[in-house]
Design an enzyme around this catalytic site. Structure first.
Site, PDB file in Angstrom:
ATOM      1  CG  ASP A 163      -1.742   1.151   1.397  1.00 34.33           C
ATOM      2  OD1 ASP A 163      -2.046   1.366   0.415  1.00 34.33           O
ATOM      3  OD2 ASP A 163      -2.445   1.271   2.067  1.00 34.33           O
ATOM      4  CG  ASN A 410       3.842  -4.721   6.922  1.00 37.54           C
ATOM      5  OD1 ASN A 410       3.885  -4.342   8.458  1.00 37.54           O
ATOM      6  ND2 ASN A 410       3.037  -4.634   6.387  1.00 37.54           N
ATOM      7  CD  GLU A 411      -0.896  -5.462   7.281  1.00 38.13           C
ATOM      8  OE1 GLU A 411      -0.953  -5.837   6.410  1.00 38.13           O
ATOM      9  OE2 GLU A 411      -1.321  -5.055   8.372  1.00 38.13           O
ATOM     10  CE1 TYR A 466      -4.721   1.155  10.111  1.00 37.60           C
ATOM     11  CE2 TYR A 466      -3.861  -1.567   9.714  1.00 37.60           C
ATOM     12  CZ  TYR A 466      -3.432   0.136   9.792  1.00 37.60           C
ATOM     13  OH  TYR A 466      -2.203   0.590   9.540  1.00 37.60           O
ATOM     14  CE1 TYR A 470      -8.882  -0.356   5.312  1.00 40.54           C
ATOM     15  CE2 TYR A 470      -7.216  -1.053   6.922  1.00 40.54           C
ATOM     16  CZ  TYR A 470      -7.595  -0.744   5.504  1.00 40.54           C
ATOM     17  OH  TYR A 470      -6.790  -0.096   5.219  1.00 40.54           O
ATOM     18  CD  GLU A 503       0.661  -0.941   9.521  1.00 40.18           C
ATOM     19  OE1 GLU A 503      -0.554  -0.884   8.804  1.00 40.18           O
ATOM     20  OE2 GLU A 503       1.702  -1.175   8.942  1.00 40.18           O
ATOM     21  CD1 TRP A 548      -1.161   2.669   8.209  1.00 36.54           C
ATOM     22  CD2 TRP A 548       1.051   2.689   8.737  1.00 36.54           C
ATOM     23  NE1 TRP A 548      -0.607   2.630   6.955  1.00 36.54           N
ATOM     24  CE2 TRP A 548       0.463   2.790   7.252  1.00 36.54           C
ATOM     25  CE3 TRP A 548       2.898   2.321   9.466  1.00 36.54           C
ATOM     26  CZ2 TRP A 548       1.514   2.182   6.396  1.00 36.54           C
ATOM     27  CZ3 TRP A 548       3.207   1.688   8.164  1.00 36.54           C
ATOM     28  CH2 TRP A 548       2.900   1.912   6.932  1.00 36.54           C
TER      29      TRP A 548
END
Ligand code: BDP
Length: 596
Positions: A163, A410-411, A466, A470, A503, A548
Site C-alpha cells: 500500500d 510486514n503482514e 484496524y 476495516y 499499526e 499508522w
C-alpha cells in the site's frame, strides 16, 4: 557494507545533482547499448529523487521498466595505489552500472547500498561517463514481490501487493570514494555493560593483510581506550551510555595498514526478559509510528531538510521510536536516529508476501491469485532472495545503536500452509547474522492467534490492527471488545512474548470535523486512539504503540485511496491533524512517567 566516511586515508566525492535521464519504454536500451555514448534524448532529473513526480509526463510517472541515468564525472587523482569506488545508497529496484563502456556493477533490491571498484576502468584525473540503468519491475522472486500484466489495450501494469506507490529511481546519494589498497572492509561492534564500564567487542575485516589496531574516541574526540588485533575487546571506564532520547556516540577508529576508518557506535544493550523490552536493563515502552520515506515531488528521494523536520515533529509529539515500514531507510536516517536517540524497529522490504490481501475481494481488489506460498508465487527462490536481503540489511545496520529489533516482514500470510516452513529458516538466518537483537515479523489482522503459525518462533509479537476501521467501522464499542478478545488470545498463544502494536489508526481527512465523530473525521481519529490506548494501558504485556502512519503518503490508485493513504498523524505536507495534539498530551505524560 560500510558507509562512506571521510578519514585521513579516505576521500568522498558526492555525485548528487541534476543528471540526464532517458525513458526506455520499449525496453531496448540494453540491446542498443545506450551506455556506449551520450544518451540521445535526455531530460534533466535530480539525484537523489524518485523520478515519478518530478515532471508532468504520464509516461514517466507510470512507467513499467527501465530508465537510464547518466552524467560526466571527473575522476580524482589517486595517490599511492589508492582504489576508487562508486557507491549507490540505493537504486530502486534493480540497476546496472557502466563506467564508459565497461559494466561495473549489477544489483537487485531497491533499498540497500551497493558499490563497485572502478579503479581499473578510469584514468585518474580524467573525465568519464557514468551510466546507470534502473528497472522498477518487481516479480514473485523479488523483495518486495509484484507482477507485471498487460491489458487488452496493450498497457503494461506493475501490480504489487503493498500500500505505497512504487516510486523508483536513484533515491539516495551516489558517491565516489577513495581508500588505500589495504583497507578496512567491515567492522562489527557489540557492546555490553559491566557496572559503569562499557565492554566493546569488535571484529574487523580487511582487504589485504595489514596490522589492525583500534582507538575508542568519545564524543569530543578524546581517546578513552585502545586495542590491537583484528578481533578484540576494549573497555571504556565510566561509559556514557547510548539511551532513548540521549543518543551519545563513541567512534571506533579502526586502523588497518595505512587505512583509517571511523565507525560510530553507542554503548547500550537490548534484551527481552520477563515479557519486558529492556534497553540498558531498563524497561522501555515504544511510542511512535510506522513511517514511510515519502514526500511531495521527491517521492522516496532522501532529503536532509525533510529528515530533520520529521524528527523535530516526532520529538515535539513525545515519540521515542519508529519502524522503518516497509523497507530499509536511508543511511542518513539511521545515523540521525542514532544521534537523536530514537529507537528503531528495522524492517526488511518483505511487504506483501500475501496474496489473500489482494485477490478474491481482498482489500486491494483485482484478480484472484494463487496461494501465497506456491511454486508460482512465493517459492524457494523467493526465500533465498529474502534471506540474502535480511543478511544485507543486517550487514548495513548492525552497528547502529538505534536498531533494537529486526522485523523480517510486514503482514505476510502467516496463518496458512507453507508459512512456518518459509519463515523458520529466515528467522534463524537473522539470528545467525545478529545474535544480539530480538527478531520478529509484523502480523496481519486476519492471522489471529487461532490461525497464526509463526509467532512462537519469534522473540516478540508485533501487531497491525484496524478494528474500528476495516472492520467494525463506526462501531468503536464493538472494536474495543474485539481488540480485547484478540489480545487475550495472544496472551494464551505466546505468554512470554511482549507485544508491540506496530499499526493502528483510521484514514482521516484533514479539516473534516464532526460532532458525531464519524469515520474519516479528525474527531474519529481522536476517538479511535482513545479506545486503543485505553486497552493498551490495561495489558502490561503491551510494551509499545506505534500508530499508522506518521504522515499521509502516496499509494497506488484505487477506490479506497484518495490521493494516497490518509492515516497520517500529520498531512503529507506535515501539518498536524487534531489527534496529533491529543496523542502528544498522552506521550508527553508517558515520557514523564516512564522516564524515556
Ligand atoms: C496495513 C499495511 C500498511 C497499510 C495499512 C493501511 O501494513 O502498509 O498502509 O495497512 O491499510 O495493511 O492503511
Amino acid at each position: 557494507m560500510l558507509r562512506t566516511r571521510p578519514s585521513p586515508s579516505r576521500t568522498v566525492h558526492n555525485l548528487d545533482g541534476v543528471w540526464d535521464l532517458q525513458v526506455d519504454s520499449a525496453n531496448v536500451g540494453l540491446q542498443e547499448s545506450w551506455f556506449s555514448g551520450r544518451l540521445t534524448n535526455p531530460r534533466p532529473m535530480p539525484v537523489p529523487a524518485s523520478y515519478n513526480d518530478v515532471t508532468t509526463d504520464n509516461e514517466l510517472r507510470d512507467l513499467v521498466g527501465w530508465v537510464w541515468y547518466q552524467r560526466a564525472v571527473d575522476a580524482p587523482r589517486l595517490v599511492d595505489g589508492d582504489r576508487l569506488f562508486v557507491r549507490f545508497g540505493s537504486a530502486t529496484h534493480a540497476a546496472k552500472v557502466w563506467v564508459n563502456d565497461a559494466e561495473v556493477a549489477e544489483h537487485v533490491g531497491g533499498y540497500l547500498p551497493f558499490e563497485a571498484d572502478i579503479t581499473d576502468q578510469i584514468v585518474p584525473g580524467e573525465r568519464f561517463r557514468l551510466t546507470v540503468a534502473v528497472d522498477n519491475r518487481l516479480s514473485w522472486q523479488t523483495i518486495p514481490p509484484g507482477f507485471v500484466t498487460t491489458d487488452r489495450v496493450g498497457r503494461a501494469h506493475m501490480n504489487y501487493l503493498h500500500d505505497f506507490y512504487n516510486y523508483a529511481g536513484l533515491h539516495r546519494s551516489v558517491e565516489l570514494y577513495t581508500r588505500p589498497a589495504v583497507a578496512v572492509t567491515d567492522v562489527t561492534i557489540v557492546t555490553t555493560i559491566n557496572g559503569t564500564t562499557g565492554v566493546v567487542d569488535y571484529t574487523v575485516e580487511t582487504d589485504g593483510a595489514g596490522e589492525v589496531s583500534v582507538r575508542v574516541l568519545d564524543a569530543n574526540d578524546v581517546e578513552v581506550a585502545r586495542g590491537s588485533g583484528a578481533k578484540g575487546c576494549v573497555e571504556v571506564p565510566d561509559a556514557h551510555l547510548w539511551a532513548p532520547g540521549a543518543g551519545y556516540l563513541y567512534t571506533l577508529e579502526v586502523h588497518a595498514g595505512d587505512d583509517v576508518y571511523p565507525q560510530p557506535f553507542g554503548i547500550r544493550t537490548v534484551e527481552i526478559k520477563d515479557k519486558k523490552f529492556l534497553i540498558n536493563g531498563k524497561e522501555f515502552y515504544f511510542r511512535g509510528y510506522g513511517r514511510h520515506e515519502d514526500n511531495l515531488v521527491r517521492g522516496k528521494g532522501h532529503d536532509n531538510v525533510m529528515m530533520v523536520h520529521d524528527f523535530e515533529l516526532m520529538k515535539w509529539q513525545g515519540a521515542n521510536s519508529f519502524r522503518t515500514s516497509h523497507y530499509p531507510y536511508s543511511e542518513e536516517v539511521m545515523d540521525y536516529a542514532d544521534r537523536e536517540g530514537f529507537v528503531v524497529i528495522d524492517e526488511t522490504a518483505a511487504v506483501g508476501l500475501n496474496t489473500a490481501l489482494w485477490g478474491g475481494g481482498g482489500m486491494w481488489g483485482g484478480a484472484s491469485l494463487p496461494p501465497t506460498f506456491s511454486p508460482e508465487t512465493i517459492n524457494d527462490e523467493t526465500r533465498a532472495v529474502h534471506e540474502a536481503h535480511i543478511r544485507e540489511l543486517i550487514a548495513r545496520d548492525k552497528n547502529h545503536p538505534c536498531v533494537a529489533v529486526w522485523s523480517i516482514a510486514n503482514e505476510p500470510d502467516s496463518g496458512v500452509d507453507g508459512a512456518r516452513e518459509y519463515f523458520a529458516p529466515l528467522i534463524q538466518a537473522a539470528r545467525d547474522a545478529d545474535p544480539t537483537r530480538p527478531v520478529g515479523y509484523v502480523n496481519v489482522g486476519y492471522a489471529t492467534p487461532d490461525k497464526e503459525r509463526v509467532a512462537d518462533l519469534c522473540d516478540l509479537v508485533m501487531l497491525n490492527r484496524y478494528y474500528g476501521w476495516y472492520s467494525e467501522n463506526n462501531n468503536m464499542p464493538l472494536a474495543e471488545k474485539n481488540l480485547r478478545d484478540e489480545l487475550d488470545g495472544w496472551l494464551k498463544l505466546v505468554p512470554d512474548s511482549p507485544i508491540i502494536f506496530t499499526e493502528y489508526g483510521p484514514d482521516t481527512l484533514a479539516g473534516l470535523r464532526d460532532f458525531h465523530a464519524w469515520p474519516w473525521s479528525e474527531d474519529y481519529q481522536i476517538a479511535f486512539f482513545e479506545v486503543y490506548h485505553r486497552v493498551f494501558d490495561e495489558y502490561p504485556q503491551v510494551v509499545g504503540e506505534q500508530m499508522w502512519n506518521f504522515a499521509d503518503f502516496q499509494t497506488n490508485a484505487g477506490i479506497i485511496r484518495v490521493d494516497g493513504n490518509k492515516k497520517g498523524m500529520f498531512t503529507r505536507d506535515r501539518k498536524p491533524k487534531a489527534a496529533a495534539f491529543s496523542v502528544r498530551e498522552r506521550w508527553l505524560r508517558l515520557r514523564e512517567e516512564q522516564g524515556s
